[in-house]
Design a protein around this motif. Structure first.
Motif, short mmCIF file in Angstrom:
data_model
loop_
_atom_site.label_atom_id
_atom_site.label_comp_id
_atom_site.label_asym_id
_atom_site.label_seq_id
_atom_site.Cartn_x
_atom_site.Cartn_y
_atom_site.Cartn_z
N VAL A 92 24.83 7.02 51.37
CA VAL A 92 25.56 8.03 52.15
C VAL A 92 26.64 7.28 52.93
O VAL A 92 26.35 6.29 53.61
N LEU A 93 27.87 7.72 52.79
CA LEU A 93 29.01 7.07 53.44
C LEU A 93 29.68 8.04 54.39
O LEU A 93 30.11 9.11 53.99
N PHE A 94 29.74 7.66 55.68
CA PHE A 94 30.46 8.43 56.68
C PHE A 94 31.73 7.67 57.01
O PHE A 94 31.67 6.57 57.56
N THR A 95 32.89 8.24 56.70
CA THR A 95 34.15 7.54 56.95
C THR A 95 35.32 8.51 56.89
O THR A 95 35.21 9.60 56.32
N ASP A 96 36.46 8.07 57.45
CA ASP A 96 37.69 8.84 57.26
C ASP A 96 38.39 8.38 55.99
O ASP A 96 39.38 8.96 55.57
N ASN A 115 26.60 1.09 37.44
CA ASN A 115 25.22 0.78 37.77
C ASN A 115 24.95 1.03 39.25
O ASN A 115 24.14 0.35 39.86
N THR A 116 25.63 2.00 39.82
CA THR A 116 25.54 2.30 41.25
C THR A 116 24.81 3.62 41.45
O THR A 116 25.10 4.59 40.77
N PRO A 117 23.87 3.67 42.40
CA PRO A 117 23.24 4.96 42.72
C PRO A 117 24.30 5.94 43.23
O PRO A 117 25.39 5.52 43.64
N PRO A 118 24.01 7.23 43.25
CA PRO A 118 24.98 8.20 43.75
C PRO A 118 25.44 7.85 45.17
O PRO A 118 24.63 7.48 46.01
N VAL A 119 26.75 7.94 45.39
CA VAL A 119 27.31 7.73 46.73
C VAL A 119 27.83 9.08 47.20
O VAL A 119 28.74 9.65 46.61
N HIS A 120 27.20 9.60 48.25
CA HIS A 120 27.60 10.87 48.85
C HIS A 120 28.55 10.56 49.99
O HIS A 120 28.18 9.88 50.95
N CYS A 121 29.79 11.02 49.86
CA CYS A 121 30.84 10.68 50.82
C CYS A 121 31.07 11.83 51.80
O CYS A 121 31.46 12.92 51.39
N GLN A 162 20.22 19.24 52.05
CA GLN A 162 19.30 19.63 50.99
C GLN A 162 19.97 19.58 49.62
O GLN A 162 19.39 19.08 48.66
N LYS A 163 21.22 20.04 49.52
CA LYS A 163 21.97 19.97 48.25
C LYS A 163 22.15 18.52 47.83
O LYS A 163 22.04 18.19 46.65
N LEU A 164 22.46 17.68 48.80
CA LEU A 164 22.68 16.25 48.53
C LEU A 164 21.41 15.63 47.94
O LEU A 164 21.47 14.92 46.93
#
Length: 170
Positions: A92-96, A115-121, A162-164
């Motif tokens: 999980v990435l929190f950023t501007d 080969n990267t797990p999902p990244v939720h931005c 929950q969707k994430l």
């Protein structure tokens, strides 16, 4: 993102939503949840810090020094935790998305491996001008099978979280 634009005092409504997402993650994932934190600033912290509760993670985020810049090309999304050896199920990435210390159009190198797990931005626009780099954040999310969420436009953080989790197979 530990740049000045993400400092909790700079954006109280966005900060509250970030903290709500963190609380929802711990709540929805249940007992035994561990979240590793990677700080992104002029360099990415080489050693993640592990947290076993939302309260401890939020307290840490409230107390860290938010520097002036961000080098997003220093981001790394490892597949396995260097602390526990457990395979990450998502990031999980929190950023501007604004990379003030590198060209922001450069994607982190490990995204090209597939080969990267999902990244939720989670886009967290700067308070003083509302700016964020949606194209970079969407690209990271799409390339990894993650989701792009504009946190300033979301009102139901629990539903988004929950969707994430559902999209990550949890």
């Amino acid at each position: 993102d530990c740049s000045f634009s993400q400092q909790p005092t700079q954006s109280s409504s966005i900060t509250a939503k970030k903290f709500d997402v963190i609380k929802a993650l711990f709540s929805l994932l249940g007992t035994g949840t561990v979240i590793d934190l990677f700080e992104v600033r002029d360099t990415t912290s080489s050693s993640p810090k592990s947290f076993h509760s939302s309260d401890s993670l939020i307290s840490y985020l409230e107390a860290i020094d938010y520097s002036g810049g961000t080098a997003l090309n220093q981001l790394s999304f490892p597949k396995v935790s260097s602390i526990t050896g457990v395979t990450y199920r998502m990031h999980v990435l929190f950023t501007d998305g604004i990379s003030s210390l590198s060209r922001s159009n450069l994607l982190p190198p490990d995204l090209s491996t597939g080969n990267t797990p999902p990244v939720h931005c989670f886009a967290c626009p700067r308070t003083w001008d509302g700016v964020y780099d949606s194209e970079l954040l969407k690209c990271i999310a799409v390339q990894t099978g993650g989701m792009f969420i504009n946190l300033s436009r979301e009102s139901n953080v629990q539903l988004v979280t929950q969707k994430l989790l559902t999209s990550s197979g949890m």
